[in-house]
Design an enzyme around this catalytic site. Structure first.
Site, PDB file in Angstrom:
ATOM      1  N   LYS A  98       0.855  -1.185   0.000  1.00  0.00           N
ATOM      2  CA  LYS A  98       0.000   0.000   0.000  1.00  0.00           C
ATOM      3  C   LYS A  98       0.891   1.235   0.000  1.00  0.00           C
ATOM      4  CE  LYS A  98      -2.205   1.406   3.786  1.00  0.00           C
ATOM      5  NZ  LYS A  98      -1.891   2.800   4.036  1.00  0.00           N
ATOM      6  N   ASN A 101       0.813   7.201   2.790  1.00  0.00           N
ATOM      7  CA  ASN A 101      -0.165   8.293   2.788  1.00  0.00           C
ATOM      8  C   ASN A 101      -1.504   7.906   2.176  1.00  0.00           C
ATOM      9  OD1 ASN A 101       1.789   9.933   3.958  1.00  0.00           O
ATOM     10  ND2 ASN A 101       2.523  10.617   1.960  1.00  0.00           N
ATOM     11  N   CYS A 102      -1.712   6.643   1.803  1.00  0.00           N
ATOM     12  CA  CYS A 102      -3.026   6.208   1.340  1.00  0.00           C
ATOM     13  C   CYS A 102      -3.802   5.647   2.521  1.00  0.00           C
ATOM     14  CB  CYS A 102      -2.904   5.112   0.267  1.00  0.00           C
ATOM     15  SG  CYS A 102      -2.508   5.737  -1.351  1.00  0.00           S
ATOM     16  N   LEU A 103      -5.042   6.052   2.632  1.00  0.00           N
ATOM     17  CA  LEU A 103      -5.888   5.548   3.727  1.00  0.00           C
ATOM     18  C   LEU A 103      -6.350   4.145   3.446  1.00  0.00           C
ATOM     19  CD1 LEU A 103      -8.005   8.764   4.269  1.00  0.00           C
ATOM     20  CD2 LEU A 103      -5.985   8.042   5.531  1.00  0.00           C
TER      21      LEU A 103
END
EC number: 2.8.1.-
Length: 103
Positions: A98, A101-103
């Site tokens: 992932k 900074n990606c939720l």
């Protein structure tokens, strides 16, 4: 076919990726993979192994624009195709970690 994933469903080892992973993941996300999607996935895998980075949104858009053109290398097209978090979705389909900074 089973794959080892983390608690978010991302493939633990990017080297374990196979096209079947992308197909299985896309099906769960209700995305019908097309040749263009597979080319983007392959391109992102190459990016990851070159730079050791799952690209977050801004580098992702720039990479796709440089490799596939401005028609799809923009956040609007990517969000329409891959949902509200294209960087996360494409990393998942590509068997990559992932992006930060990606939720």
């Amino acid at each position: 076919m089973t794959f080892e994933t983390d608690h978010l469903g991302f493939l633990l080892n990017p080297l374990d990726w196979q096209p079947a992973w992308a197909e299985q993941s896309a099906e769960q996300l209700d995305i019908a993979l097309e040749a263009q999607d597979l080319a983007i996935i392959e391109s992102l895998r190459n990016f990851y192994f070159e730079f050791d980075l799952s690209p977050p949104m801004r580098p992702l858009v720039k990479h796709i624009k440089n490799n596939f053109g401005a028609d799809i290398g923009n956040s609007i097209w990517l969000m329409q195709r891959y949902g509200e978090s294209p960087a996360r979705t494409l990393a998942l389909l590509s068997g990559l970690p992932k992006p930060k900074n990606c939720l």
